[in-house]
Scaffold this motif. Structure first.
Motif, short mmCIF file in Angstrom:
data_model
loop_
_atom_site.label_atom_id
_atom_site.label_comp_id
_atom_site.label_asym_id
_atom_site.label_seq_id
_atom_site.Cartn_x
_atom_site.Cartn_y
_atom_site.Cartn_z
N TRP A 1 45.37 26.52 -36.30
CA TRP A 1 46.52 26.23 -36.87
C TRP A 1 46.36 25.06 -37.84
O TRP A 1 47.11 24.99 -38.72
N MET A 2 45.65 24.08 -37.58
CA MET A 2 45.35 22.87 -38.45
C MET A 2 44.92 23.39 -39.73
O MET A 2 45.33 23.03 -40.89
N TRP A 3 43.97 24.18 -39.78
CA TRP A 3 43.44 24.90 -40.99
C TRP A 3 44.68 25.69 -41.73
O TRP A 3 44.86 25.74 -42.59
N GLY A 4 45.35 26.26 -40.91
CA GLY A 4 46.58 27.01 -41.37
C GLY A 4 47.52 26.33 -42.20
O GLY A 4 48.01 26.69 -43.07
N GLY A 5 47.92 25.18 -41.48
CA GLY A 5 48.73 24.24 -42.06
C GLY A 5 48.21 23.65 -43.40
O GLY A 5 48.99 23.52 -44.42
N PHE A 6 46.82 23.34 -43.61
CA PHE A 6 46.32 22.73 -44.53
C PHE A 6 46.67 23.98 -45.60
O PHE A 6 46.64 23.66 -47.07
N THR A 7 46.18 25.11 -45.42
CA THR A 7 46.26 26.25 -46.35
C THR A 7 47.49 26.45 -46.76
O THR A 7 47.73 26.69 -48.14
N ALA B 1 50.11 29.03 -60.46
CA ALA B 1 48.84 29.83 -60.76
C ALA B 1 48.92 31.32 -61.12
O ALA B 1 50.18 31.86 -61.07
N SER B 2 48.02 32.09 -60.80
CA SER B 2 48.21 33.64 -61.13
C SER B 2 48.67 34.01 -59.62
O SER B 2 48.50 33.59 -58.61
N ARG B 3 48.89 35.38 -59.85
CA ARG B 3 49.33 36.02 -58.57
C ARG B 3 48.15 36.45 -57.89
O ARG B 3 48.32 36.31 -56.44
N ALA B 4 47.05 36.49 -58.19
CA ALA B 4 45.82 37.01 -57.53
C ALA B 4 45.51 35.45 -56.88
O ALA B 4 45.13 35.71 -55.71
N HIS B 5 45.62 34.25 -57.22
CA HIS B 5 45.41 33.04 -56.41
C HIS B 5 46.49 32.99 -55.40
O HIS B 5 45.99 32.71 -54.29
N GLN B 6 47.70 33.45 -55.52
CA GLN B 6 48.69 33.33 -54.63
C GLN B 6 48.46 34.43 -53.44
O GLN B 6 48.34 34.12 -52.15
N VAL B 7 47.74 35.54 -53.66
CA VAL B 7 47.35 36.51 -52.65
C VAL B 7 46.31 36.08 -51.85
O VAL B 7 46.36 36.15 -50.61
N VAL B 8 45.43 35.21 -52.28
CA VAL B 8 44.25 34.76 -51.36
C VAL B 8 44.62 33.89 -50.55
O VAL B 8 44.44 33.76 -49.61
N PHE B 9 45.39 32.73 -51.23
CA PHE B 9 45.87 31.68 -50.20
C PHE B 9 46.87 32.21 -49.30
O PHE B 9 46.88 31.73 -48.20
N PHE B 10 47.82 33.00 -49.70
CA PHE B 10 49.01 33.13 -48.58
C PHE B 10 48.37 34.22 -47.60
O PHE B 10 48.80 34.18 -46.64
N SER B 11 47.45 35.12 -47.98
CA SER B 11 46.98 35.87 -47.09
C SER B 11 45.97 35.13 -46.14
O SER B 11 45.96 35.23 -44.90
N LEU B 12 45.48 33.97 -46.62
CA LEU B 12 44.50 33.07 -45.81
C LEU B 12 45.37 32.47 -44.80
O LEU B 12 45.11 31.97 -43.59
N VAL B 13 46.57 32.08 -45.34
CA VAL B 13 47.46 31.40 -44.27
C VAL B 13 47.68 32.17 -43.10
O VAL B 13 47.81 31.99 -41.75
N MET B 14 48.20 33.49 -43.35
CA MET B 14 48.43 34.40 -42.28
C MET B 14 47.23 34.66 -41.20
O MET B 14 47.03 34.73 -40.22
N LEU B 15 45.87 34.70 -41.92
CA LEU B 15 44.55 34.92 -41.07
C LEU B 15 44.61 33.75 -40.10
O LEU B 15 44.17 34.18 -39.13
N PHE B 16 44.73 32.53 -40.51
CA PHE B 16 44.66 31.43 -40.01
C PHE B 16 45.61 31.36 -38.53
O PHE B 16 45.41 31.12 -37.50
N ALA B 17 46.81 31.63 -38.96
CA ALA B 17 48.00 32.06 -38.18
C ALA B 17 47.68 32.91 -36.88
O ALA B 17 47.92 32.61 -35.67
N LEU B 18 47.15 34.14 -37.32
CA LEU B 18 46.78 35.22 -36.39
C LEU B 18 45.91 34.76 -35.47
O LEU B 18 45.61 34.88 -34.11
#
Length: 211
Positions: free
Chosen positions: A111-117, A127-144
């Protein structure tokens, strides 16, 4: 090879972002093949996390520092450190240097890494949509992953595994797009670059500055 120049800057050096993105993406895919219960945990995952996801990505962050790219430096050095810390976290109990982390502690770690992400994800809104996909999907990954450990729900780890495969593959796609753009001098894989008033920001420059 033709050397590109950035707007308002001296002749540019190589863009380290594809290296960092590949290190992140390929390691994320490999680990989440395990989380999705498609492959067992093994030395290949740990070695990838230590060398390519960890040290190589950290080096990419140092190169971003030399390029005066705060976002890229913070992202690559931080996630390089994440992979290094994850490998160390797994090995310390085997070496008898520290007790294994409890599920609650592991959940807090994720969760700490999710907060940072989440903070980094907000930074990709320009930035680009591709950057947003990478980082927002990473937030979801850490949360899960955090919820799976915190609440003792193994099925959430499996779900996180498949979501993590998407996240890692999206980072590989972005890395490939930047490599192809550097090699061919034109967009081969679209990444959804934002438009500015009168196209004030050059596309190549934006890729380097936010990656």
């Amino acid at each position: 090879m033709k050397r590109n120049t950035r707007m308002g800057h001296a002749p540019a050096t190589a863009n380290p972002a594809p290296l960092g993105l590949m290190g992140f993406g390929m390691t994320t895919v490999l680990l989440n093949l395990h989380n999705a219960q498609l492959v067992p945990m093994g030395a290949a995952i740990l070695a990838m996390g230590l060398v390519f996801g960890g040290m190589t990505q950290f080096i990419a962050g140092l190169l971003e520092y030399a390029s005066d790219n705060t976002f890229g430096m913070t992202a690559f050095m931080s996630y390089g450190s994440f992979w290094l810390s994850l490998v160390v976290l797994l090995f310390l109990p085997h070496w008898g240097l520290a007790p294994a982390s409890s599920p609650t502690l592991m959940g807090s770690y994720m969760w700490m890494w999710g907060g940072f992400t989440a903070i980094m994800a907000v930074g990709t809104l320009t930035a680009s949509r591709a950057h947003q996909v990478v980082f927002f999907s990473l937030v979801m990954l850490f949360a899960l992953l955090g919820c799976a450990d915190m609440f003792g729900q193994p099925m959430l780890t499996v779900i996180a595994g498949y979501e993590g495969l998407f996240c890692g593959l999206s980072a590989i796609y972005l890395a490939a797009a930047e490599i192809f753009m550097a090699q061919f001098g034109q967009t081969i894989l679209p990444i959804g670059l934002p438009r500015t008033n009168a196209e004030a920001v050059h596309k190549d420059d934006l890729l380097v500055r936010i990656s």
